[in-house]
Write an enzyme that holds these catalytic residues in place. Structure first.
Site, PDB file in Angstrom:
ATOM      1  N   ASP A   1       0.820  -1.210   0.000  1.00  0.00           N
ATOM      2  CA  ASP A   1       0.000   0.000   0.000  1.00  0.00           C
ATOM      3  C   ASP A   1       0.848   1.252   0.000  1.00  0.00           C
ATOM      4  O   ASP A   1       2.025   1.211   0.291  1.00  0.00           O
ATOM      5  CB  ASP A   1      -0.803   0.023   1.306  1.00  0.00           C
ATOM      6  CG  ASP A   1      -2.172  -0.577   1.108  1.00  0.00           C
ATOM      7  OD1 ASP A   1      -2.492  -0.908  -0.037  1.00  0.00           O
ATOM      8  OD2 ASP A   1      -2.890  -0.706   2.102  1.00  0.00           O
TER       9      ASP A   1
ATOM     10  N   LYS B   1      -2.601   3.202  -5.438  1.00  0.00           N
ATOM     11  CA  LYS B   1      -3.667   3.930  -6.137  1.00  0.00           C
ATOM     12  C   LYS B   1      -4.943   3.087  -6.192  1.00  0.00           C
ATOM     13  O   LYS B   1      -6.035   3.574  -5.974  1.00  0.00           O
ATOM     14  CB  LYS B   1      -3.222   4.271  -7.557  1.00  0.00           C
ATOM     15  CG  LYS B   1      -2.109   5.290  -7.553  1.00  0.00           C
ATOM     16  CD  LYS B   1      -2.292   6.300  -8.670  1.00  0.00           C
ATOM     17  CE  LYS B   1      -1.240   7.389  -8.594  1.00  0.00           C
ATOM     18  NZ  LYS B   1       0.113   6.854  -8.877  1.00  0.00           N
TER      19      LYS B   1
ATOM     20  N   MET C   1      -7.680   9.599   9.356  1.00  0.00           N
ATOM     21  CA  MET C   1      -8.263  10.102   8.102  1.00  0.00           C
ATOM     22  C   MET C   1      -9.097  11.361   8.378  1.00  0.00           C
ATOM     23  O   MET C   1     -10.155  11.556   7.783  1.00  0.00           O
ATOM     24  CB  MET C   1      -9.119   9.022   7.421  1.00  0.00           C
ATOM     25  CG  MET C   1      -8.271   7.868   6.921  1.00  0.00           C
ATOM     26  SD  MET C   1      -9.232   6.562   6.168  1.00  0.00           S
ATOM     27  CE  MET C   1      -9.425   5.435   7.529  1.00  0.00           C
TER      28      MET C   1
HETATM   29  N1  SAH Z   1      -3.864   0.555   9.170  1.00  0.00           N
HETATM   30  C1  SAH Z   1      -3.362   1.874   9.414  1.00  0.00           C
HETATM   31  C2  SAH Z   1      -4.399   2.930   9.187  1.00  0.00           C
HETATM   32  C3  SAH Z   1      -4.825   3.067   7.761  1.00  0.00           C
HETATM   33  S1  SAH Z   1      -6.008   4.349   7.531  1.00  0.00           S
HETATM   34  C4  SAH Z   1      -2.792   1.933  10.839  1.00  0.00           C
HETATM   35  O1  SAH Z   1      -3.037   1.022  11.641  1.00  0.00           O
HETATM   36  O2  SAH Z   1      -2.084   2.876  11.140  1.00  0.00           O
HETATM   37  C5  SAH Z   1      -4.980   5.688   7.041  1.00  0.00           C
HETATM   38  C6  SAH Z   1      -4.876   6.698   8.131  1.00  0.00           C
HETATM   39  O3  SAH Z   1      -3.973   6.267   9.130  1.00  0.00           O
HETATM   40  C7  SAH Z   1      -4.305   8.044   7.696  1.00  0.00           C
HETATM   41  O4  SAH Z   1      -5.286   8.864   7.106  1.00  0.00           O
HETATM   42  C8  SAH Z   1      -3.838   8.598   8.997  1.00  0.00           C
HETATM   43  O5  SAH Z   1      -4.909   9.095   9.755  1.00  0.00           O
HETATM   44  C9  SAH Z   1      -3.322   7.365   9.697  1.00  0.00           C
HETATM   45  N2  SAH Z   1      -1.862   7.172   9.534  1.00  0.00           N
HETATM   46  C10 SAH Z   1      -1.244   6.120   9.011  1.00  0.00           C
HETATM   47  N3  SAH Z   1       0.109   6.251   9.108  1.00  0.00           N
HETATM   48  C11 SAH Z   1       0.319   7.434   9.715  1.00  0.00           C
HETATM   49  C12 SAH Z   1       1.482   8.135  10.125  1.00  0.00           C
HETATM   50  N4  SAH Z   1       2.712   7.646   9.936  1.00  0.00           N
HETATM   51  N5  SAH Z   1       1.328   9.316  10.752  1.00  0.00           N
HETATM   52  C13 SAH Z   1       0.113   9.829  10.977  1.00  0.00           C
HETATM   53  N6  SAH Z   1      -1.009   9.212  10.586  1.00  0.00           N
HETATM   54  C14 SAH Z   1      -0.934   8.023  10.005  1.00  0.00           C
END
Ligand code: SAH
Length: 504
Positions: A37, A59, A173
Site C-alpha cells: 500500500d 492507487k 483520516m
Molecule cells: N492501518 C493503518 C491505518 C490506515 S487508515 C494503521 O493502523 O495505522 C490511514 C490513516 O492512518 C491516515 O489517514 C492517517 O490518519 C493514519 N496514519 C497512518 N500512518 C500514519 C502516520 N505515519 N502518521 C500519521 N497518521 C498516520
C-alpha cells in the site's frame, strides 16, 4: 499441481521501518509476491528477495470498491499459483486496513490467510510525541475513529453527542474534517480548552506535529499546512506533548545504499533499519563457488606439502572447505600447515571449520597479512597457498613473492559483477545520504554503474576497499574498525556525527 500458497496480511508499522514485527520481517524476506500500500514504508521493500514480485496497489486501494475487489483477486490468484503472498499494509492490517474483506476473499476461495499484526499509527503517532493513549487517573479508555465513513459520509455526519464524553479520542483520516470535528465536539458540550495534538507522518523523517486545544488546533494545523496522513489526539492525555523520542536513533533520517553480495546487503539493511536509517539495497556482486578447477584440485591433493595456507576473506574459507570436502578431506588435511587469516571474520569462519588460525593480520589488508606471514615464517622460501577470488587484488602474492616466499595462488570462488537496474542507480544518486562498500570489486562495479558521490558519506569495510575508492577518486569518510556489517554501521554513525559536528 503446485500446492496453494498462503496470504499473509502483514502490518508494516506506522512509517519507521524498524517498527515492523520480527515475524513480519521474516515473512517479507521469504515472500514470492509482495502487494503493498501507499502507507507501507518503502525501505521495507528492499528487504524482499530480488526475485520477489513487488506490486504497488496504493492507487488501486484509494479508488474504492472496484479497486478493492481487484486487490482481492490478485491475492487469490497469486496464492493459487503456489506463491506465498505478503500483503503489506501501513500500521496494523485490522485498523482501517480492510483486513476483514481481504481475509474473507481468501477463505471463500480456499486460500489460507493469516493476519500478522503491526504497530498502528493510532498508538504510534501519540507515542512519537510522548503521549500514552491511556493514563492512570486521566483516561481509562480510548476510541479510534475514522472521519471518513465507508458510505462516503464525512466528519459532518458524526454523532458528536456520543463522542464528546470519550476520554481519549484518536481520529484517523481526519485532516479535512479537523475543524468540523472540533466545533462539533464544542457544540456537543466538550470544553473548548480540551487539549488536542496532531501528528503528520508520525515516526518518519518527515514527521511534523502541533498541539493546542479544541478551539485553536484547526487554525494551527492550517497555518503549518499539516497534511494527511495525520492522526489527531483529543483529550486530557494530549496536554503534555514532548519531543520525538525516535529521533534519538544514531542514523535517524538517513537513506543509505548498501552494496556487496545479496546476503551482506540484507545484513546491512537490517542493521541500518535498527539504527533508524532507510536502506536502499543494491547488490553489486555475487559470490559463486563453482566446480573444482584443475589448479585448485592439484593444490588440495597435496595440501600437506604447503608450509602455509593463507585466507584473505571468509568467502575464501567457505569455498576452500567446500572443495576440500568434495575430495573427501576435512580439516585434518591441514594438520601440518600453518594457517594465516586476514582478520576477525575470516578467523571466525575458520573456527567454524575446526581450524584455529596461527596468525591474524592486525589490520585487515593484503599488505599486512603478507607482513604477518613473513614475520612468522621460520625458514627462507617457505611455500604459501592462497585460495582466493578470481578477481582478488595482487598485493598479497606480490609482497610474499618479494620476501622470497614460494606463492601458489588458486581461484577458489568467483566474484561476479552485477549490473544494477538503472532506476536503482538513479534512486541512489538522487536520494542516498551515504554509500557502504565492503569490497574493492563492489567499488569498481559502482563506478561502472555510474554512482555519484557528491554530498554523500562513503564508508568502507577496510583499508583495502578504501584504497580502491581513493584510487578511483572517491573520498572516504570512514573505515570500519571491525570488518563486519555492524562495524560498517558504527563507522557510518561516526562519519555522520563528525559531518554534523555531533560528538558520539
Ligand atoms: N492501518 C493503518 C491505518 C490506515 S487508515 C494503521 O493502523 O495505522 C490511514 C490513516 O492512518 C491516515 O489517514 C492517517 O490518519 C493514519 N496514519 C497512518 N500512518 C500514519 C502516520 N505515519 N502518521 C500519521 N497518521 C498516520
Amino acid at each position: 499441481m503446485k500446492a496453494c500458497g498462503t496470504v499473509y496480511l502483514v502490518g508494516a508499522g506506522p512509517g519507521d521501518p524498524s517498527l515492523i514485527t520480527m515475524r513480519g520481517m521474516q515473512l517479507l524476506k521469504r515472500a514470492d509476491v509482495v502487494i503493498y500500500d501507499r502507507l507501507a514504508p518503502v525501505a521495507l521493500l528492499s528487504m524482499c528477495s530480488t526475485d520477489a514480485i513487488k506490486i504497488d496497489v496504493g492507487k488501486t486501494s484509494d479508488s474504492g470498491g472496484d479497486g478493492q475487489s481487484a486487490i482481492n483477486s490478485m491475492l487469490v490468484e497469486h496464492a493459487k499459483r503456489g506463491m506465498n503472498v505478503v500483503r503489506l499494509k501501513g500500521g496494523d492490517p485490522g485498523v482501517f486496513g480492510r483486513a476483514a474483506e481481504e481475509r474473507a476473499a481468501c477463505l471463500e476461495n480456499g486460500v489460507p490467510c493469516v493476519i500478522v499484526p503491526g504497530v498502528s499509527s493510532c498508538i504510534a503517532a501519540p507515542a512519537s510525541i510522548g503521549l500514552s493513549v491511556t493514563q492512570r487517573g486521566i483516561s481509562r479508555s480510548f476510541m479510534v475513529l475514522t472521519a471518513r465513513g465507508s458510505d462516503g459520509s464525512g466528519a459532518e455526519d458524526l454523532d458528536f453527542s456520543k463522542l464528546s464524553g470519550v476520554e481519549t479520542l484518536i481520529v484517523m483520516m481526519g485532516r479535512k474534517g479537523l475543524a468540523t470535528i472540533c466545533s462539533g465536539l464544542i457544540d456537543a458540550g466538550s470544553d473548548p480548552n480540551l487539549p488536542v495534538a496532531c501528528v503528520e507522518r508520525a515516526t518518519t523523517r518527515n514527521q511534523r506535529q502541533c498541539s493546542g486545544n479544541l478551539e485553536t488546533i484547526a487554525s494551527k494545523a492550517e497555518r503549518l499546512d499539516l497534511r494527511a496522513p495525520m492522526v489527531t489526539i483529543i483529550g486530557k492525555i494530549a496536554s503534555e506533548v514532548g519531543d520525538d523520542p525516535i529521533a534519538a536513533s544514531p542514523l535517524w533520517g538517513m537513506t543509505v545504499a548498501t552494496t556487496g553480495s545479496e546476503s551482506l546487503c540484507t545484513k546491512l539493511a537490517e542493521q541500518l533499519i535498527a539504527s533508524g536509517a532507510e536502506p536502499i539495497r543494491c547488490p553489486l556482486i555475487r559470490i559463486e563457488i563453482e566446480d573444482l578447477n584443475d589448479a585448485l584440485e592439484s593444490a588440495l591433493r597435496k595440501i600437506e606439502q604447503y608450509d602455509w595456507v593463507a585466507f584473505s576473506s571468509s568467502n575464501g574459507v567457505r569455498a576452500f572447505f567446500k572443495h576440500l570436502a568434495s575430495l573427501n578431506k576435512d580439516c585434518r588435511a591441514l594438520s601440518t600447515c600453518r594457517i594465516a587469516s586476514v582478520g576477525e571474520q575470516t578467523t571466525r569462519q575458520l573456527l567454524r571449520h575446526g581450524i584455529l588460525a596461527d596468525v591474524q593480520a592486525e589490520v585487515e589488508t593484503g599488505a599486512r597479512l603478507a607482513e604477518t606471514i613473513v614475520e612468522s615464517s621460520t625458514a627462507p622460501g617457505e611455500s604459501v597457498l592462497l585460495p582466493r577470488s578470481d578477481r582478488a587484488l595482487q598485493t598479497l602474492p606480490a609482497k610474499l613473492g618479494q620476501a622470497g616466499m614460494n606463492v601458489t595462488q588458486v581461484a577458489a570462488y568467483r566474484t561476479v559483477a552485477l549490473v544494477p537496474a538503472s532506476y536503482l542507480v538513479d534512486q541512489i544518486n538522487d536520494s542516498a545520504d551515504a554509500i557502504l562498500f565492503a569490497s574493492p570489486s563492489a567499488v569498481r562495479c559502482a563506478a561502472d554503474a555510474g554512482f555519484r558521490y557528491e554530498g554523500k558519506l562513503v564508508v568502507c569495510i577496510g583499508e583495502t576497499t578504501a584504497d580502491t575508492c581513493q584510487r578511483l577518486g572517491i573520498g572516504v569518510d570512514a573505515v570500519a574498525d571491525r570488518a563486519s556489517a555492524a562495524g560498517m554501521v558504527e563507522a557510518l554513525a561516526r562519519a555522520k556525527a563528525s559531518s554534523t559536528g555531533v560528538a558520539v
